[in-house]
Write an enzyme that holds these catalytic residues in place. Structure first.
Site, PDB file in Angstrom:
ATOM      1  N   SER A 127      -9.175   2.220  -8.100  1.00 53.11           N
ATOM      2  CA  SER A 127      -9.185   1.619  -6.766  1.00 53.11           C
ATOM      3  C   SER A 127     -10.162   0.448  -6.638  1.00 53.11           C
ATOM      4  O   SER A 127      -9.831  -0.561  -5.997  1.00 53.11           O
ATOM      5  CB  SER A 127      -9.486   2.684  -5.715  1.00 53.11           C
ATOM      6  OG  SER A 127      -8.441   3.632  -5.652  1.00 53.11           O
ATOM      7  N   LYS A 131      -9.657  15.284   1.428  1.00 55.38           N
ATOM      8  CA  LYS A 131      -8.579  14.750   2.262  1.00 55.38           C
ATOM      9  C   LYS A 131      -8.296  15.583   3.508  1.00 55.38           C
ATOM     10  O   LYS A 131      -7.744  15.074   4.484  1.00 55.38           O
ATOM     11  CB  LYS A 131      -7.300  14.597   1.433  1.00 55.38           C
ATOM     12  CG  LYS A 131      -7.424  13.543   0.358  1.00 55.38           C
ATOM     13  CD  LYS A 131      -6.108  13.233  -0.316  1.00 55.38           C
ATOM     14  CE  LYS A 131      -6.313  12.152  -1.377  1.00 55.38           C
ATOM     15  NZ  LYS A 131      -5.050  11.624  -1.885  1.00 55.38           N
ATOM     16  N   ASP A 160      -0.967   7.821   1.444  1.00 59.08           N
ATOM     17  CA  ASP A 160      -0.401   8.536   0.292  1.00 59.08           C
ATOM     18  C   ASP A 160       1.094   8.766   0.470  1.00 59.08           C
ATOM     19  O   ASP A 160       1.881   8.605  -0.471  1.00 59.08           O
ATOM     20  CB  ASP A 160      -1.075   9.902   0.119  1.00 59.08           C
ATOM     21  CG  ASP A 160      -2.391   9.827  -0.633  1.00 59.08           C
ATOM     22  OD1 ASP A 160      -2.588   8.861  -1.393  1.00 59.08           O
ATOM     23  OD2 ASP A 160      -3.217  10.734  -0.456  1.00 59.08           O
TER      24      ASP A 160
END
Length: 498
Positions: free
Chosen positions: A255, A302, A338
Protein backbone atom coordinates in the site's frame (compact mmCIF):
# COMPACT_ATOMS: atom_id res chain seq x y z
CA UNK A 1 15.90 20.34 4.78
CA UNK A 2 16.48 17.08 6.66
CA UNK A 3 19.34 15.00 5.31
CA UNK A 4 19.60 11.26 4.61
CA UNK A 5 22.46 9.60 6.51
CA UNK A 6 23.72 6.09 5.71
CA UNK A 7 25.12 4.20 8.71
CA UNK A 8 28.22 2.24 7.68
CA UNK A 9 28.81 -0.91 9.71
CA UNK A 10 31.18 -2.81 7.46
CA UNK A 11 34.15 -4.64 8.92
CA UNK A 12 36.48 -2.95 6.44
CA UNK A 13 36.97 0.54 5.02
CA UNK A 14 36.63 -0.93 1.51
CA UNK A 15 33.23 -2.46 2.31
CA UNK A 16 32.00 0.86 3.70
CA UNK A 17 33.21 2.71 0.60
CA UNK A 18 31.35 0.19 -1.57
CA UNK A 19 28.16 0.96 0.37
CA UNK A 20 28.65 4.71 -0.09
CA UNK A 21 29.01 4.19 -3.85
CA UNK A 22 25.95 1.92 -3.96
CA UNK A 23 23.72 4.54 -2.33
CA UNK A 24 25.48 7.77 -3.32
CA UNK A 25 22.51 9.18 -5.25
CA UNK A 26 20.21 8.64 -2.24
CA UNK A 27 22.30 9.96 0.66
CA UNK A 28 23.64 13.31 1.86
CA UNK A 29 25.79 12.12 4.77
CA UNK A 30 27.56 8.90 5.80
CA UNK A 31 28.23 7.77 9.36
CA UNK A 32 31.42 5.77 9.76
CA UNK A 33 30.75 3.40 12.63
CA UNK A 34 34.32 2.76 13.69
CA UNK A 35 33.07 0.40 16.42
CA UNK A 36 32.14 -2.14 13.71
CA UNK A 37 35.48 -2.04 11.90
CA UNK A 38 38.04 -4.81 12.36
CA UNK A 39 40.82 -3.64 14.73
CA UNK A 40 43.42 -3.41 11.94
CA UNK A 41 41.07 -1.29 9.83
CA UNK A 42 40.74 1.36 12.53
CA UNK A 43 44.24 2.67 11.75
CA UNK A 44 42.92 4.12 8.46
CA UNK A 45 39.80 5.97 9.58
CA UNK A 46 41.40 9.41 9.08
CA UNK A 47 41.48 8.79 5.32
CA UNK A 48 37.81 7.95 5.05
CA UNK A 49 36.19 11.37 4.41
CA UNK A 50 38.48 12.09 1.45
CA UNK A 51 37.96 8.59 0.02
CA UNK A 52 34.18 8.73 0.47
CA UNK A 53 33.75 12.18 -1.06
CA UNK A 54 30.70 12.88 1.10
CA UNK A 55 30.20 14.62 4.48
CA UNK A 56 30.90 11.98 7.12
CA UNK A 57 30.12 11.51 10.81
CA UNK A 58 32.84 9.97 13.00
CA UNK A 59 31.22 7.64 15.55
CA UNK A 60 32.69 5.11 17.98
CA UNK A 61 29.66 3.75 19.81
CA UNK A 62 29.90 1.79 23.08
CA UNK A 63 27.89 -1.38 23.76
CA UNK A 64 25.84 0.39 26.42
CA UNK A 65 24.73 2.92 23.78
CA UNK A 66 23.78 0.27 21.23
CA UNK A 67 27.18 0.06 19.56
CA UNK A 68 29.90 -2.52 19.21
CA UNK A 69 32.87 -1.01 21.06
CA UNK A 70 34.06 -2.84 24.20
CA UNK A 71 37.74 -1.90 24.60
CA UNK A 72 37.29 0.85 27.18
CA UNK A 73 37.02 4.64 27.27
CA UNK A 74 40.75 5.30 26.93
CA UNK A 75 40.98 3.34 23.68
CA UNK A 76 37.79 4.97 22.39
CA UNK A 77 39.07 8.48 23.03
CA UNK A 78 42.32 7.63 21.22
CA UNK A 79 40.30 6.51 18.18
CA UNK A 80 38.21 9.67 18.16
CA UNK A 81 41.36 11.76 18.45
CA UNK A 82 42.98 9.85 15.58
CA UNK A 83 39.97 10.56 13.39
CA UNK A 84 40.19 14.29 14.08
CA UNK A 85 44.01 14.57 13.92
CA UNK A 86 46.05 16.07 11.06
CA UNK A 87 43.13 18.17 9.86
CA UNK A 88 43.31 19.31 6.25
CA UNK A 89 42.82 22.92 5.18
CA UNK A 90 40.28 21.54 2.70
CA UNK A 91 37.46 20.77 5.14
CA UNK A 92 35.89 18.29 2.71
CA UNK A 93 38.76 15.95 3.58
CA UNK A 94 37.95 16.09 7.31
CA UNK A 95 35.06 14.54 9.19
CA UNK A 96 32.08 16.88 8.90
CA UNK A 97 30.67 15.71 12.25
CA UNK A 98 31.81 13.84 15.33
CA UNK A 99 29.31 12.07 17.59
CA UNK A 100 30.10 12.42 21.30
CA UNK A 101 27.83 10.93 23.96
CA UNK A 102 26.41 13.18 26.64
CA UNK A 103 28.66 11.68 29.35
CA UNK A 104 31.89 12.03 27.36
CA UNK A 105 33.83 15.01 28.68
CA UNK A 106 37.11 15.52 26.79
CA UNK A 107 37.57 19.26 26.08
CA UNK A 108 40.58 18.64 23.84
CA UNK A 109 38.44 16.58 21.44
CA UNK A 110 35.80 19.30 21.29
CA UNK A 111 38.44 21.98 20.73
CA UNK A 112 40.08 19.98 17.94
CA UNK A 113 36.72 19.48 16.25
CA UNK A 114 35.69 23.13 16.39
CA UNK A 115 39.10 24.39 15.25
CA UNK A 116 38.71 22.66 11.89
CA UNK A 117 34.96 23.05 11.39
CA UNK A 118 33.82 19.60 12.53
CA UNK A 119 30.32 19.88 14.01
CA UNK A 120 29.66 18.12 17.30
CA UNK A 121 26.63 15.86 17.67
CA UNK A 122 25.96 15.39 21.39
CA UNK A 123 24.00 12.13 21.67
CA UNK A 124 21.85 10.34 24.20
CA UNK A 125 20.29 6.86 23.91
CA UNK A 126 17.47 5.33 25.94
CA UNK A 127 16.66 1.74 24.96
CA UNK A 128 14.04 1.30 27.68
CA UNK A 129 11.48 3.97 26.89
CA UNK A 130 10.94 7.71 26.50
CA UNK A 131 12.17 10.08 29.20
CA UNK A 132 9.48 12.00 31.08
CA UNK A 133 11.65 15.13 30.87
CA UNK A 134 12.74 14.60 27.25
CA UNK A 135 12.48 18.29 26.34
CA UNK A 136 14.83 19.31 29.14
CA UNK A 137 17.10 16.36 28.38
CA UNK A 138 17.37 17.47 24.76
CA UNK A 139 18.11 21.06 25.71
CA UNK A 140 20.71 20.08 28.31
CA UNK A 141 22.66 17.94 25.84
CA UNK A 142 24.11 20.94 24.05
CA UNK A 143 27.08 22.47 25.86
CA UNK A 144 27.41 25.29 23.34
CA UNK A 145 25.00 26.75 20.81
CA UNK A 146 26.76 25.22 17.82
CA UNK A 147 26.23 21.59 18.91
CA UNK A 148 23.51 19.33 17.52
CA UNK A 149 21.51 17.56 20.23
CA UNK A 150 20.61 13.96 19.38
CA UNK A 151 18.15 11.83 21.37
CA UNK A 152 17.32 8.28 20.29
CA UNK A 153 14.65 6.65 22.46
CA UNK A 154 12.72 3.38 22.39
CA UNK A 155 8.94 4.02 22.57
CA UNK A 156 6.83 1.33 24.19
CA UNK A 157 3.59 2.62 22.68
CA UNK A 158 2.29 5.13 20.15
CA UNK A 159 1.54 7.47 23.04
CA UNK A 160 5.32 7.57 23.55
CA UNK A 161 5.78 8.41 19.86
CA UNK A 162 3.18 11.19 20.15
CA UNK A 163 5.28 12.63 22.98
CA UNK A 164 8.28 12.79 20.63
CA UNK A 165 6.35 14.92 18.15
CA UNK A 166 5.20 17.17 21.00
CA UNK A 167 8.79 17.57 22.23
CA UNK A 168 9.89 18.31 18.67
CA UNK A 169 7.42 21.18 18.52
CA UNK A 170 8.60 22.49 21.90
CA UNK A 171 12.25 22.49 20.74
CA UNK A 172 11.89 24.17 17.34
CA UNK A 173 14.54 26.67 18.46
CA UNK A 174 17.43 24.16 18.72
CA UNK A 175 19.37 22.15 16.17
CA UNK A 176 18.59 18.50 16.88
CA UNK A 177 18.19 14.91 15.76
CA UNK A 178 15.17 13.19 17.31
CA UNK A 179 14.58 9.48 16.72
CA UNK A 180 12.09 6.90 17.94
CA UNK A 181 13.74 3.50 17.53
CA UNK A 182 12.02 0.20 16.84
CA UNK A 183 8.78 -0.63 14.95
CA UNK A 184 6.76 2.12 16.65
CA UNK A 185 9.16 4.75 15.40
CA UNK A 186 9.13 4.30 11.62
CA UNK A 187 7.18 7.54 11.12
CA UNK A 188 9.89 9.56 12.90
CA UNK A 189 12.44 8.39 10.36
CA UNK A 190 10.19 9.36 7.45
CA UNK A 191 8.92 12.62 8.96
CA UNK A 192 12.31 14.00 10.01
CA UNK A 193 11.46 17.34 8.39
CA UNK A 194 8.20 17.59 10.37
CA UNK A 195 10.17 16.79 13.55
CA UNK A 196 12.78 19.41 12.72
CA UNK A 197 15.47 16.72 12.75
CA UNK A 198 18.81 17.54 11.14
CA UNK A 199 18.97 14.11 9.50
CA UNK A 200 17.44 10.62 9.32
CA UNK A 201 19.63 7.54 9.79
CA UNK A 202 19.34 4.66 7.33
CA UNK A 203 20.88 1.21 6.84
CA UNK A 204 21.55 -0.87 3.70
CA UNK A 205 18.79 -2.99 2.16
CA UNK A 206 18.05 -6.28 3.90
CA UNK A 207 19.73 -8.34 1.19
CA UNK A 208 22.86 -6.20 1.50
CA UNK A 209 22.75 -6.18 5.29
CA UNK A 210 22.62 -9.99 5.31
CA UNK A 211 26.23 -9.86 4.12
CA UNK A 212 28.34 -11.25 6.97
CA UNK A 213 30.58 -8.17 6.81
CA UNK A 214 27.91 -5.60 7.75
CA UNK A 215 25.02 -5.18 10.19
CA UNK A 216 21.94 -3.01 10.50
CA UNK A 217 23.03 -0.12 12.72
CA UNK A 218 19.81 0.66 14.58
CA UNK A 219 16.41 -0.92 15.25
CA UNK A 220 13.78 0.36 12.83
CA UNK A 221 16.06 1.99 10.27
CA UNK A 222 14.85 2.04 6.65
CA UNK A 223 17.17 1.73 3.68
CA UNK A 224 18.00 4.92 1.76
CA UNK A 225 16.30 3.89 -1.49
CA UNK A 226 13.02 3.08 0.24
CA UNK A 227 13.15 6.30 2.26
CA UNK A 228 13.79 8.47 -0.80
CA UNK A 229 11.84 6.64 -3.51
CA UNK A 230 8.88 5.06 -1.70
CA UNK A 231 8.35 7.73 0.96
CA UNK A 232 9.50 10.71 -1.16
CA UNK A 233 11.67 11.92 1.73
CA UNK A 234 13.25 14.81 -0.16
CA UNK A 235 9.89 16.36 -1.09
CA UNK A 236 8.29 16.21 2.38
CA UNK A 237 7.67 19.46 4.25
CA UNK A 238 6.57 20.54 7.72
CA UNK A 239 3.04 20.83 6.29
CA UNK A 240 2.93 17.43 4.56
CA UNK A 241 -0.41 15.68 5.15
CA UNK A 242 -0.04 12.24 6.71
CA UNK A 243 -1.97 9.12 5.71
CA UNK A 244 -1.18 5.52 6.54
CA UNK A 245 -2.12 1.92 7.08
CA UNK A 246 -2.74 0.26 10.45
CA UNK A 247 -2.65 -3.46 11.16
CA UNK A 248 -0.53 -6.13 12.77
CA UNK A 249 2.01 -7.50 12.11
CA UNK A 250 1.93 -5.56 8.81
CA UNK A 251 4.99 -7.37 7.46
CA UNK A 252 3.80 -7.59 3.84
CA UNK A 253 2.01 -4.55 2.42
CA UNK A 254 2.40 -2.79 -0.93
CA UNK A 255 0.00 0.00 0.00
CA UNK A 256 2.75 2.60 0.71
CA UNK A 257 4.19 2.12 -2.79
CA UNK A 258 0.74 2.49 -4.38
CA UNK A 259 -0.45 5.55 -2.45
CA UNK A 260 2.86 7.43 -2.38
CA UNK A 261 3.29 6.98 -6.12
CA UNK A 262 -0.18 8.48 -6.57
CA UNK A 263 0.75 11.53 -4.45
CA UNK A 264 3.93 11.92 -6.47
CA UNK A 265 2.16 11.75 -9.83
CA UNK A 266 -0.54 14.19 -8.69
CA UNK A 267 1.97 16.56 -7.01
CA UNK A 268 0.16 16.27 -3.65
CA UNK A 269 2.10 17.21 -0.52
CA UNK A 270 1.24 14.02 1.34
CA UNK A 271 2.87 10.80 2.54
CA UNK A 272 1.48 7.35 3.37
CA UNK A 273 3.18 5.51 6.24
CA UNK A 274 2.82 1.98 7.70
CA UNK A 275 1.90 1.82 11.40
CA UNK A 276 2.10 -1.69 12.93
CA UNK A 277 -0.64 -1.38 15.55
CA UNK A 278 -1.78 -3.74 18.29
CA UNK A 279 -3.23 -1.17 20.70
CA UNK A 280 -5.79 1.02 18.92
CA UNK A 281 -6.35 3.60 21.73
CA UNK A 282 -2.60 4.25 21.93
CA UNK A 283 -2.36 4.68 18.15
CA UNK A 284 -5.24 7.15 17.93
CA UNK A 285 -3.45 9.42 20.41
CA UNK A 286 -0.64 9.62 17.82
CA UNK A 287 -3.18 10.07 15.02
CA UNK A 288 -4.49 13.17 16.82
CA UNK A 289 -1.00 14.55 17.44
CA UNK A 290 0.06 14.04 13.81
CA UNK A 291 -3.34 15.12 12.49
CA UNK A 292 -3.47 12.00 10.30
CA UNK A 293 -6.00 12.61 7.52
CA UNK A 294 -6.82 9.08 6.41
CA UNK A 295 -6.07 5.44 7.19
CA UNK A 296 -6.23 2.09 5.48
CA UNK A 297 -7.23 -0.58 7.99
CA UNK A 298 -6.15 -4.20 7.71
CA UNK A 299 -6.16 -7.31 9.92
CA UNK A 300 -6.94 -7.57 12.77
CA UNK A 301 -8.69 -4.18 13.11
CA UNK A 302 -11.38 -4.10 10.39
CA UNK A 303 -14.16 -4.77 12.88
CA UNK A 304 -12.75 -3.33 16.12
CA UNK A 305 -12.09 0.02 14.42
CA UNK A 306 -15.85 0.49 14.01
CA UNK A 307 -16.09 1.90 17.53
CA UNK A 308 -13.93 4.86 16.42
CA UNK A 309 -16.26 5.80 13.54
CA UNK A 310 -18.59 8.75 14.10
CA UNK A 311 -19.95 8.14 10.59
CA UNK A 312 -20.29 4.88 8.63
CA UNK A 313 -20.94 4.38 4.95
CA UNK A 314 -23.82 2.18 3.79
CA UNK A 315 -21.28 -0.49 2.81
CA UNK A 316 -19.81 -0.52 6.30
CA UNK A 317 -23.28 -0.81 7.84
CA UNK A 318 -24.20 -3.62 5.44
CA UNK A 319 -20.97 -5.59 5.81
CA UNK A 320 -19.97 -4.85 9.40
CA UNK A 321 -16.35 -4.28 8.42
CA UNK A 322 -14.32 -1.12 7.76
CA UNK A 323 -11.04 -0.86 5.86
CA UNK A 324 -10.88 2.91 5.33
CA UNK A 325 -10.99 5.85 7.75
CA UNK A 326 -11.18 9.49 6.66
CA UNK A 327 -10.72 12.38 9.10
CA UNK A 328 -13.62 14.84 9.11
CA UNK A 329 -14.62 17.77 11.31
CA UNK A 330 -17.00 15.39 13.11
CA UNK A 331 -14.41 12.64 13.65
CA UNK A 332 -13.53 9.51 11.69
CA UNK A 333 -15.76 8.46 8.80
CA UNK A 334 -15.62 4.74 8.02
CA UNK A 335 -15.79 3.22 4.54
CA UNK A 336 -15.30 -0.20 2.95
CA UNK A 337 -13.42 -0.35 -0.35
CA UNK A 338 -12.58 -4.06 0.01
CA UNK A 339 -16.03 -5.07 -1.25
CA UNK A 340 -15.98 -3.22 -4.57
CA UNK A 341 -12.26 -3.87 -5.01
CA UNK A 342 -12.91 -7.60 -4.66
CA UNK A 343 -16.01 -7.85 -6.85
CA UNK A 344 -14.57 -5.67 -9.64
CA UNK A 345 -11.43 -7.81 -9.66
CA UNK A 346 -13.26 -11.16 -9.69
CA UNK A 347 -15.89 -10.16 -12.27
CA UNK A 348 -13.20 -8.78 -14.58
CA UNK A 349 -11.22 -12.01 -14.20
CA UNK A 350 -14.16 -14.33 -15.02
CA UNK A 351 -15.68 -12.01 -17.63
CA UNK A 352 -19.10 -11.82 -15.94
CA UNK A 353 -21.35 -9.07 -14.60
CA UNK A 354 -22.81 -11.12 -11.75
CA UNK A 355 -22.37 -14.41 -9.88
CA UNK A 356 -25.83 -15.69 -10.81
CA UNK A 357 -25.91 -19.49 -10.67
CA UNK A 358 -22.38 -19.65 -9.20
CA UNK A 359 -21.54 -21.71 -6.13
CA UNK A 360 -18.71 -20.17 -4.12
CA UNK A 361 -16.53 -21.33 -1.23
CA UNK A 362 -15.17 -18.55 0.98
CA UNK A 363 -12.32 -19.50 3.30
CA UNK A 364 -12.11 -17.33 6.41
CA UNK A 365 -14.48 -15.31 8.58
CA UNK A 366 -12.64 -12.05 9.26
CA UNK A 367 -13.28 -8.54 7.99
CA UNK A 368 -12.26 -9.31 4.40
CA UNK A 369 -14.36 -12.48 4.37
CA UNK A 370 -17.37 -10.43 5.46
CA UNK A 371 -16.85 -8.03 2.56
CA UNK A 372 -16.42 -10.92 0.11
CA UNK A 373 -19.52 -12.72 1.40
CA UNK A 374 -21.61 -9.56 1.17
CA UNK A 375 -20.54 -9.04 -2.45
CA UNK A 376 -21.23 -12.66 -3.38
CA UNK A 377 -24.72 -12.22 -1.93
CA UNK A 378 -25.26 -8.89 -3.74
CA UNK A 379 -24.14 -10.45 -7.02
CA UNK A 380 -26.67 -13.31 -6.65
CA UNK A 381 -24.17 -16.06 -5.85
CA UNK A 382 -24.55 -18.84 -3.27
CA UNK A 383 -21.74 -19.52 -0.83
CA UNK A 384 -20.22 -21.81 1.75
CA UNK A 385 -18.20 -20.14 4.54
CA UNK A 386 -15.36 -22.27 5.94
CA UNK A 387 -13.34 -21.26 8.99
CA UNK A 388 -11.22 -23.01 11.62
CA UNK A 389 -13.47 -21.49 14.32
CA UNK A 390 -16.89 -22.68 13.23
CA UNK A 391 -19.03 -20.21 15.18
CA UNK A 392 -17.30 -17.34 13.33
CA UNK A 393 -18.16 -18.98 10.01
CA UNK A 394 -21.75 -19.23 11.22
CA UNK A 395 -21.81 -15.53 12.17
CA UNK A 396 -20.80 -14.55 8.63
CA UNK A 397 -23.02 -17.09 6.85
CA UNK A 398 -26.37 -16.99 8.68
CA UNK A 399 -27.38 -13.35 7.97
CA UNK A 400 -26.91 -14.11 4.25
CA UNK A 401 -28.53 -17.54 4.39
CA UNK A 402 -25.24 -19.14 3.30
CA UNK A 403 -23.92 -22.55 4.30
CA UNK A 404 -21.10 -22.81 6.82
CA UNK A 405 -18.70 -25.34 8.31
CA UNK A 406 -15.27 -25.78 9.86
CA UNK A 407 -12.05 -26.38 7.97
CA UNK A 408 -12.33 -30.11 8.62
CA UNK A 409 -13.35 -33.22 6.67
CA UNK A 410 -17.02 -32.24 6.68
CA UNK A 411 -16.20 -28.76 5.38
CA UNK A 412 -13.98 -30.15 2.64
CA UNK A 413 -16.76 -32.55 1.59
CA UNK A 414 -19.23 -29.65 1.40
CA UNK A 415 -16.87 -27.84 -0.98
CA UNK A 416 -17.88 -30.30 -3.70
CA UNK A 417 -21.21 -28.47 -3.84
CA UNK A 418 -19.60 -24.99 -3.81
CA UNK A 419 -16.59 -25.25 -6.07
CA UNK A 420 -17.31 -23.04 -9.09
CA UNK A 421 -15.24 -20.33 -7.39
CA UNK A 422 -12.97 -20.71 -4.35
CA UNK A 423 -11.89 -17.54 -2.53
CA UNK A 424 -9.20 -17.61 0.17
CA UNK A 425 -9.34 -14.59 2.51
CA UNK A 426 -7.09 -15.57 5.45
CA UNK A 427 -3.37 -14.95 6.04
CA UNK A 428 -2.56 -18.69 5.70
CA UNK A 429 0.18 -19.01 3.08
CA UNK A 430 1.44 -15.45 3.51
CA UNK A 431 5.12 -14.71 4.06
CA UNK A 432 6.88 -15.95 6.10
CA UNK A 433 4.62 -19.06 6.40
CA UNK A 434 4.60 -19.79 2.69
CA UNK A 435 4.40 -23.59 3.09
CA UNK A 436 0.88 -23.51 4.55
CA UNK A 437 -2.29 -24.39 2.61
CA UNK A 438 -5.67 -23.74 4.30
CA UNK A 439 -7.48 -26.42 2.25
CA UNK A 440 -4.73 -28.99 1.79
CA UNK A 441 -7.33 -31.78 2.11
CA UNK A 442 -9.26 -30.51 -0.92
CA UNK A 443 -8.48 -32.04 -4.32
CA UNK A 444 -8.81 -29.57 -7.20
CA UNK A 445 -10.63 -30.88 -10.31
CA UNK A 446 -9.18 -28.30 -12.68
CA UNK A 447 -12.44 -26.51 -13.43
CA UNK A 448 -12.52 -24.24 -10.38
CA UNK A 449 -11.72 -20.52 -10.44
CA UNK A 450 -9.39 -20.02 -7.47
CA UNK A 451 -8.71 -16.59 -5.98
CA UNK A 452 -6.29 -16.08 -3.08
CA UNK A 453 -6.38 -12.55 -1.68
CA UNK A 454 -2.74 -12.86 -0.58
CA UNK A 455 -0.33 -11.14 -2.99
CA UNK A 456 2.99 -11.74 -1.20
CA UNK A 457 4.08 -14.28 -2.30
CA UNK A 458 2.58 -13.83 -5.77
CA UNK A 459 1.63 -17.50 -5.86
CA UNK A 460 0.77 -19.22 -2.59
CA UNK A 461 1.07 -22.96 -2.08
CA UNK A 462 -2.70 -23.26 -2.58
CA UNK A 463 -2.59 -21.32 -5.87
CA UNK A 464 0.34 -23.39 -7.13
CA UNK A 465 -1.58 -26.56 -6.40
CA UNK A 466 -4.70 -25.21 -8.10
CA UNK A 467 -2.78 -24.05 -11.18
CA UNK A 468 -1.07 -27.43 -11.48
CA UNK A 469 -4.50 -29.07 -11.54
CA UNK A 470 -5.54 -26.80 -14.41
CA UNK A 471 -7.59 -24.21 -12.50
CA UNK A 472 -7.73 -20.53 -13.43
CA UNK A 473 -6.00 -18.68 -10.58
CA UNK A 474 -5.78 -15.08 -9.40
CA UNK A 475 -3.89 -13.55 -6.48
CA UNK A 476 -4.94 -10.52 -4.44
CA UNK A 477 -2.82 -7.79 -6.02
CA UNK A 478 -5.45 -6.67 -8.52
CA UNK A 479 -7.99 -6.37 -5.70
CA UNK A 480 -5.44 -4.48 -3.58
CA UNK A 481 -4.84 -1.99 -6.37
CA UNK A 482 -8.54 -1.48 -7.07
CA UNK A 483 -9.47 -0.90 -3.44
CA UNK A 484 -6.43 1.37 -2.95
CA UNK A 485 -7.56 3.55 -5.88
CA UNK A 486 -10.96 3.91 -4.20
CA UNK A 487 -9.20 4.87 -0.95
CA UNK A 488 -7.04 7.40 -2.79
CA UNK A 489 -10.20 9.10 -4.06
CA UNK A 490 -11.69 9.17 -0.55
CA UNK A 491 -8.44 10.55 0.90
CA UNK A 492 -7.65 13.22 -1.70
CA UNK A 493 -10.81 13.86 -3.69
CA UNK A 494 -8.83 12.99 -6.82
CA UNK A 495 -8.85 9.97 -9.09
CA UNK A 496 -5.75 7.77 -8.90
CA UNK A 497 -3.48 8.43 -11.92
CA UNK A 498 -3.58 5.85 -14.72
Amino acid sequence: MAKVCLCLTGRTILKDLELVDRYRSYIDVAELRVDFLDPDERFYIRRFPALAGIPTILTVRRKIDGGNFVEGEGARIVLLAAGLAFADTDRRRNFAYVDLEDDLDVPSLEEAARTFGTKIIRSYHNFNGVDADLEQKLRSLRRTGDEIAKAAVMPQSYEDVAKLYQVAEQTRDIDKILIAMGPHGVSTRILAEKLGSHLSFTSPLVEVASDADIQVAGPGQLDPKTLVDTYRFRSLTKDTKVYGIIGYPLTATSSPQIHNRGYDEKKIDAVYIPFPVQDLPSFFSLADTLDIQGLSVTVPHKETVLSYCSQRSSEVERIGSCNTLVKTSQGWAGYNTDAKGFSDSLLHFIGKQSLWNKRVTIIGAGGVAKAVAAEVYRLKGRALILNRTQYKAKEVAEPLNFAWAGLDNRGIELMDRYRDIIIQTTSVGMEPNIDEDPIELYKFRGKEVVMDLIYKPEETKMLKRAAKAGCKTLNGYDMLLRQAKLQFLLFTGQEYPD
